[in-house]
Enzyme design. Structure first.
Site, mmCIF file in Angstrom:
data_model
loop_
_atom_site.group_PDB
_atom_site.id
_atom_site.type_symbol
_atom_site.label_atom_id
_atom_site.label_comp_id
_atom_site.label_asym_id
_atom_site.label_seq_id
_atom_site.Cartn_x
_atom_site.Cartn_y
_atom_site.Cartn_z
ATOM 1 N N ALA A 63 -25.657 34.796 -10.486
ATOM 2 C CA ALA A 63 -25.315 33.613 -11.282
ATOM 3 C C ALA A 63 -23.817 33.374 -11.170
ATOM 4 C CB ALA A 63 -25.692 33.847 -12.738
ATOM 5 N N GLY A 102 -28.888 37.372 -10.007
ATOM 6 C CA GLY A 102 -29.843 36.262 -9.944
ATOM 7 C C GLY A 102 -30.304 35.982 -8.537
ATOM 8 N N GLU A 105 -33.079 38.294 -8.019
ATOM 9 C CA GLU A 105 -34.193 37.878 -8.887
ATOM 10 C C GLU A 105 -34.934 36.688 -8.293
ATOM 11 O OE1 GLU A 105 -31.642 37.774 -12.395
ATOM 12 O OE2 GLU A 105 -33.099 39.064 -13.348
ATOM 13 N N GLU A 125 -25.632 43.489 -12.867
ATOM 14 C CA GLU A 125 -25.260 42.848 -14.126
ATOM 15 C C GLU A 125 -24.609 43.794 -15.135
ATOM 16 O OE1 GLU A 125 -27.950 42.322 -12.418
ATOM 17 O OE2 GLU A 125 -28.601 40.238 -12.512
HETATM 18 N N1 T1G Z 1 -19.734 33.957 -9.766
HETATM 19 C C1 T1G Z 1 -18.606 33.253 -9.532
HETATM 20 N N2 T1G Z 1 -17.684 33.595 -8.615
HETATM 21 C C2 T1G Z 1 -17.910 34.720 -7.903
HETATM 22 C C3 T1G Z 1 -19.063 35.523 -8.090
HETATM 23 C C4 T1G Z 1 -20.007 35.084 -9.072
HETATM 24 N N3 T1G Z 1 -21.134 35.736 -9.291
HETATM 25 N N4 T1G Z 1 -18.992 36.566 -7.234
HETATM 26 C C5 T1G Z 1 -17.856 36.427 -6.542
HETATM 27 N N5 T1G Z 1 -17.194 35.331 -6.944
HETATM 28 C C6 T1G Z 1 -15.944 34.826 -6.397
HETATM 29 C C7 T1G Z 1 -14.783 35.763 -6.691
HETATM 30 O O1 T1G Z 1 -14.214 35.488 -7.958
HETATM 31 C C8 T1G Z 1 -13.833 35.419 -5.552
HETATM 32 O O2 T1G Z 1 -13.216 34.179 -5.900
HETATM 33 C C9 T1G Z 1 -14.766 35.133 -4.390
HETATM 34 O O3 T1G Z 1 -16.045 34.811 -4.982
HETATM 35 C C10 T1G Z 1 -14.928 36.304 -3.457
HETATM 36 O O4 T1G Z 1 -15.313 37.414 -4.277
HETATM 37 C C11 T1G Z 1 -28.981 35.703 -13.927
HETATM 38 C C12 T1G Z 1 -26.930 36.927 -15.178
HETATM 39 C C13 T1G Z 1 -20.445 39.284 -3.908
HETATM 40 C C14 T1G Z 1 -19.908 41.706 -3.498
HETATM 41 O O5 T1G Z 1 -22.109 40.503 -10.435
HETATM 42 O O6 T1G Z 1 -19.841 41.733 -6.577
HETATM 43 O O7 T1G Z 1 -26.613 37.024 -11.713
HETATM 44 O O8 T1G Z 1 -10.844 35.019 -5.932
HETATM 45 O O9 T1G Z 1 -13.293 38.834 -3.782
HETATM 46 O O10 T1G Z 1 -14.974 41.519 -2.106
HETATM 47 O O11 T1G Z 1 -29.602 37.949 -13.997
HETATM 48 O O12 T1G Z 1 -17.865 39.147 -5.285
HETATM 49 O O13 T1G Z 1 -11.800 33.972 -3.864
HETATM 50 O O14 T1G Z 1 -11.372 32.569 -5.912
HETATM 51 O O15 T1G Z 1 -15.367 39.828 -4.884
HETATM 52 O O16 T1G Z 1 -16.383 40.111 -0.474
HETATM 53 C C15 T1G Z 1 -24.403 39.069 -10.852
HETATM 54 C C16 T1G Z 1 -20.347 39.658 -8.385
HETATM 55 C C17 T1G Z 1 -23.911 37.916 -11.664
HETATM 56 C C18 T1G Z 1 -21.830 39.861 -8.167
HETATM 57 C C19 T1G Z 1 -18.390 39.897 -2.688
HETATM 58 N N6 T1G Z 1 -23.670 39.140 -9.591
HETATM 59 N N7 T1G Z 1 -19.639 39.522 -7.122
HETATM 60 O O17 T1G Z 1 -17.282 40.768 -2.718
HETATM 61 O O18 T1G Z 1 -15.411 39.074 -2.452
HETATM 62 S S1 T1G Z 1 -24.728 37.813 -13.225
HETATM 63 C C20 T1G Z 1 -22.532 39.873 -9.502
HETATM 64 C C21 T1G Z 1 -19.410 40.616 -6.339
HETATM 65 C C22 T1G Z 1 -26.323 37.392 -12.814
HETATM 66 C C23 T1G Z 1 -28.655 37.087 -13.445
HETATM 67 C C24 T1G Z 1 -27.329 37.549 -13.902
HETATM 68 C C25 T1G Z 1 -18.561 40.382 -5.125
HETATM 69 C C26 T1G Z 1 -19.352 40.304 -3.810
HETATM 70 P P1 T1G Z 1 -11.710 33.914 -5.366
HETATM 71 P P2 T1G Z 1 -14.764 38.878 -3.914
HETATM 72 P P3 T1G Z 1 -15.964 40.435 -1.860
#
Ligand code: T1G
Length: 698
Positions: A63, A102, A105, A125
């Site tokens: 998400a 998500g 999911e 999450e």
């Molecule tokens: N939402 C918004 N922005 C995100 C994002 C996200 N989920 N993930 C990464 N970014 C942005 C980050 O801020 C950065 O922005 C750029 O992407 C590159 O990220 C419904 C509720 C995917 C392994 O927790 O683990 O789904 O600084 O530097 O090192 O049940 O990003 O370039 O402007 O980290 O290559 C669950 C979180 C969400 C994954 C890539 N998902 N992201 O790593 O790049 S909650 C996560 C990561 C959810 C559901 C629930 C990592 C990555 P900017 P980065 P990276």
């Protein structure tokens, strides 16, 4: 058709492609776009099967975290999940990069899933203080069994596509996600495979229904390090519900737990920390588009604890290292320690059995500083004395190749002074690793007055490449982390001289959520180093001097502020120390008195905030979030409190400024007076967060 999701048909296959860089996060627009395409494909009589894939570097990474704080809107999320799961036509997810949260999911409600070899699949999450909110806690246990599902959901760690295939999370490994999922869809049609819904298949839950210990053990091992966190325990409850309840009731339980977490303080703090860490990587005040220099080989001077740990970090990332010592014996000793550390990790199953040999092969041990000549980055990790470091930089100037970045691992000393020993100050900066350097993720990148922008970007890029978390800081005594920590330790010492015992003071800090209190930390680092420097400078610290005179140098001596039994590192209160403290206070004519826990916490933590404010005021740190990242990754600040500056905003700067002024009087310590930035923000009713937007990254 939305801008971020497109639909095309290749004869009977509908291809739905998400394109929402950088990580195809599930924004409301993406959810709506996918739903629109799925419905169109289902309504199209020519379409027999559908694939869901992503453009760019990864499948949907979850998400869009930036949307959690916005006003809740009628999200297409649950309609989307239902539309896919109830589709009369087979839907195949094609995964590359990371299918997370998500994103996974969504793949779980698809009827089939394929992935490329190096893809990763996970539900991270909990790392945001949440739990999967799209049925992941109910479907993943049905896909891979409750034990692996509990591990994945409670730890938040992903698994590889190969493991996913082994455990039945995906159906096939493919060369490419788009063509592979299309081919798989054609195969499903050709073989007339029935549509599989995970919600209808509880076969993998049977064992855990019969033997509850399967989940209990998996959860116990994952929650051991979750002290103070809410999400891992809620996640475990949701996985248990998958085993105990019918699917729809389990889904209700998940939603109830998710709603509680997403509105809670812990998740807000953890989501803040997620973005603060990413913001910290953006270097402020350098020309747009500054590129890093090419670094193919690193030279490290000094094979001691720090040099060896730094060398391991580079070797682990596959970057060749020339490890340089002044003598054969020291070099051999350093190499032996590295070998032992890698072998210990392999024995624990942390790295593959053949990794130690591969890593050691990346280390070329040499004697003599002239061996830096082929390195693109040189990091000195020699004795923490300015004279020694200056001499090293004079020699680096002579032997290092032109354009090599010359870094010092000093934890306190002035990088400008080292740079001025060379004719190339533009190549000089600090890379301050935290001990143990092969474990701790923080790397303070110290920007000296003349450091060139591309040298700085090179150090930040390299730090990220070796899986460190870089934070750019300015030159001052102790940079950011240690300078702030010193303020806490200074107050801890004062409490000691007021008659509070080390274990009482440490307990306040560990109950707050830090992994270790000041006195256990002193025992870990060793008391003798500081004792020698105090003697050199003629400074007395009566209690600690008395401990050292009694040979109580800390863990290395089996006793310090605490005693350590049978080689264990667990600090045990020692009546001997209590006696020594009582005698010292008597000799000094000090009257011991009790101090409450709340007062101890304020007197140790508020000066840390004050120091952070001064660091921002002086421009040594550029963003409050950078300071928070330093504490999260340098000292284990509890992630559910966001970081010291974030926490200070929650406490209220008004209160902190008032209490600092109060303690300054009460303990007759003018250094506790709130600094002007803290007073100004407090007077304006603002927090440090208002400063973040003022700092624009390049
Ligand atoms: N939402 C918004 N922005 C995100 C994002 C996200 N989920 N993930 C990464 N970014 C942005 C980050 O801020 C950065 O922005 C750029 O992407 C590159 O990220 C419904 C509720 C995917 C392994 O927790 O683990 O789904 O600084 O530097 O090192 O049940 O990003 O370039 O402007 O980290 O290559 C669950 C979180 C969400 C994954 C890539 N998902 N992201 O790593 O790049 S909650 C996560 C990561 C959810 C559901 C629930 C990592 C990555 P900017 P980065 P990276």
């Amino acid at each position: 058709m939305s801008k971020v999701v497109k639909l095309e048909r290749r004869d009977v296959i509908a291809i739905v492609t998400v394109n929402n860089p950088p990580v195809n996060a599930l924004s409301a627009a993406v959810e709506g776009g996918i739903l629109e395409c799925i419905n169109a494909a289902i309504d199209d009589s020519k379409v027999m099967a559908v694939t869901l894939t992503c453009a760019g570097r990864t499948f949907i990474a979850g998400a869009d975290i930036t949307e959690f704080d916005k006003l809740p809107k009628a999200s297409a999320w649950n309609d989307l999940l239902a539309a896919i799961e109830n589709s009369p036509k087979p839907i195949v997810a094609g995964i590359h990069g990371t299918a997370l949260g998500g994103g996974l999911e969504l793949a779980l409600v698809c009827h089939f899933r394929v992935a490329i070899n190096d893809a990763k699949l996970g539900l991270p999450e909990v790392k945001l203080g949440l739990l999967p909110g799209g049925g992941g806690t109910q479907r993943l246990p049905r896909a891979v069994g409750p034990e692996l599902a509990a591990r994945m959901i409670v730890s938040g760690d992903p698994i590889s596509a190969t493991e996913a295939l082994k455990f039945g999370l995906i159906d096939e490994l493919v060369e490419a996600s788009e063509t592979g999922s299309e081919a798989f869809a054609r195969k499903v049609l050709a073989e007339k495979r029935p549509l599989r819904k995970l919600r209808d298949d509880s076969s993998k839950l049977a064992a855990a229904k019969a033997d509850r210990s399967i989940i209990t053990n998996a959860v116990a091992s994952m929650t051991r390090r979750a002290r103070g966190l809410e999400a891992p325990f809620a996640a475990a409850e949701a996985v248990r519900a998958a085993v105990d309840l019918p699917f729809e009731e389990g889904l209700k339980k998940e939603r109830e737990l998710f709603r509680k977490l997403v509105g809670g303080d812990q998740s807000k703090a953890q989501r803040y920390a997620f973005f603060a860490e990413r913001e910290a990587k953006k270097v402020v005040g350098i020309p747009e588009g500054t590129k890093p220099r090419l670094v193919e080989r690193v030279a490290i001077i000094g094979a001691g604890t720090m040099g060896g740990g730094i060398g391991m970090s580079f070797a682990n990332a596959g970057i060749p290292v020339t490890l340089i010592e002044m003598g054969e014996e020291q070099l051999k000793r350093g190499m032996r320690v590295m070998q032992k550390n890698w072998e210990a990790s392999a024995a624990r199953g942390g790295i593959p059995a053949d990794a130690p040999a591969k890593c050691m092969a990346m280390i070329n041990g040499m004697v003599g500083i002239e061996n830096v000549r082929d390195a693109d980055l040189v990091i000195e990790a020699v004795f923490e004395m300015m004279a020694v470091k200056k001499e090293i930089f004079v020699q680096l100037d002579q032997f290092a190749k032109p354009g090599a970045v010359l870094a010092s691992n000093t934890s306190y000393l002035n990088i400008d002074e080292m740079a001025n020993e060379t004719k190339r100050p533009q190549d000089v900066l600090g890379m301050h690793f935290f001990s143990p350097a092969n474990v701790m993720k923080l790397c303070e990148i110290v920007r000296a007055a003349k450091t060139a922008p591309d040298a700085l970007v090179t150090a930040v890029t390299l730090a990220r490449k070796i899986a460190k978390v870089p934070v750019v800081v300015g030159v001052c005594d102790g940079f950011v982390g240690n300078r702030m920590l010193d303020q806490r330790d200074k107050q801890a010492q004062k409490l000691l001289f007021e008659g509070v015992l080390p274990q009482q003071i440490d307990a306040v800090v560990t109950q707050f959520g830090l992994p270790m209190g000041p006195f256990a930390m002193s025992d870990l680092v060793g008391l003798d180093g500081a004792w020698r420097s105090r003697k050199r400078m003629g400074i007395k610290s009566e209690i600690e001097d008395a401990l050292c005179e009694a040979g109580r140098f800390g863990q290395k001596a089996g006793k310090g502020y605490y005693r350590y039994e049978g080689g264990s590192r667990a600090p045990l209160p020692d009546p001997e120390v209590e006696k020594l403290i009582a005698e010292t206070l008597r000799r000094l004519g000090r009257k011991p008195h009790a101090v409450g826990d709340d007062e101890m916490l304020e007197r140790m933590m508020y000066p840390v905030i004050n120091a952070g404010a001064l660091i921002l005021e002086e421009g040594i740190g550029t963003r409050p979030g950078d300071i928070d990242v330093v504490w999260l990754y340098g000292f284990g600040w509890p992630i559910y409190r966001g970081g010291p500056m974030y926490w200070a905003d929650q406490v209220g700067l008004n209160r902190i400024a008032d209490r600092l002024a109060f303690y300054a009087k009460k303990t007759n310590d003018p250094s506790l007076e709130p600094v002007s930035l803290l007073k100004r923000l407090a007077a304006e009713g603002k927090g440090f967060a208002t400063l973040a937007s003022a700092v624009k990254a390049a």
